[in-house]
Design a protein around this motif. Structure first.
Motif, short mmCIF file in Angstrom:
data_model
loop_
_atom_site.label_atom_id
_atom_site.label_comp_id
_atom_site.label_asym_id
_atom_site.label_seq_id
_atom_site.Cartn_x
_atom_site.Cartn_y
_atom_site.Cartn_z
N GLN A 51 0.85 -1.12 0.00
CA GLN A 51 -0.05 0.12 0.06
C GLN A 51 0.99 1.10 0.10
O GLN A 51 0.51 2.30 -0.81
CB GLN A 51 -1.04 -0.09 1.27
CG GLN A 51 -2.01 -0.80 1.16
CD GLN A 51 -3.00 -0.81 2.34
OE1 GLN A 51 -2.62 -0.57 3.38
NE2 GLN A 51 -4.24 -1.13 2.03
N VAL A 52 2.18 1.20 0.76
CA VAL A 52 2.82 2.45 0.87
C VAL A 52 3.54 2.69 -0.50
O VAL A 52 3.84 3.64 -0.99
CB VAL A 52 3.86 2.01 1.98
CG1 VAL A 52 4.87 3.51 2.02
CG2 VAL A 52 3.17 2.16 3.31
N VAL A 53 3.82 1.51 -1.04
CA VAL A 53 4.73 1.53 -2.38
C VAL A 53 3.51 2.17 -3.31
O VAL A 53 4.20 3.11 -4.38
CB VAL A 53 5.18 -0.01 -2.88
CG1 VAL A 53 5.58 0.02 -4.39
CG2 VAL A 53 6.35 -0.38 -1.87
N GLY A 54 2.47 1.63 -3.39
CA GLY A 54 1.62 2.11 -4.38
C GLY A 54 1.31 3.84 -4.12
O GLY A 54 1.22 4.49 -5.26
N LEU A 55 1.10 4.13 -2.89
CA LEU A 55 0.97 5.61 -2.45
C LEU A 55 2.05 6.34 -2.87
O LEU A 55 1.93 7.52 -3.52
CB LEU A 55 0.37 5.82 -1.20
CG LEU A 55 -1.11 5.17 -0.97
CD1 LEU A 55 -1.33 5.31 0.45
CD2 LEU A 55 -2.16 5.94 -1.93
#
Length: 91
Positions: A51-55
């Motif tokens: 999720q952090v990578v996507g954001l």
């Protein structure tokens, strides 16, 4: 720029300002391309959370768009600081 203006060479100051602006645009343009092409790879250096990578990748893509404008702002702000106190010679 300030040294050229102090030496009463405004044309040379302008030329050097333009060279600095072009160089800044080239450097920040390369950074912008890296941010656009490899955002996930850059974010994965800091975290593996999907999720952090996507954001984070989205944020880097947005930051890529602003890089050329930031480069110009920095160069022009420095140029204006170099012009402080300059008065054009009388003709």
């Amino acid at each position: 720029m300030g040294q050229n203006l102090g030496a009463r060479k405004p044309k040379r100051a302008y030329q050097h300002g333009m060279i600095a602006a072009r160089l800044a645009l080239m450097v920040m343009g390369v950074i912008a391309l890296v941010f656009l092409v490899f955002p996930s790879v850059i974010i994965r250096i800091f975290t593996s959370d999907p999720q952090v990578v996507g954001l984070g990748a989205l944020c880097l893509r947005i930051a890529a768009i602003e890089q050329p404008a930031i480069a110009l702002e920095m160069v022009l702000a420095g140029a204006l600081a170099g012009c402080r106190g300059y008065t054009a010679p009388r003709q």
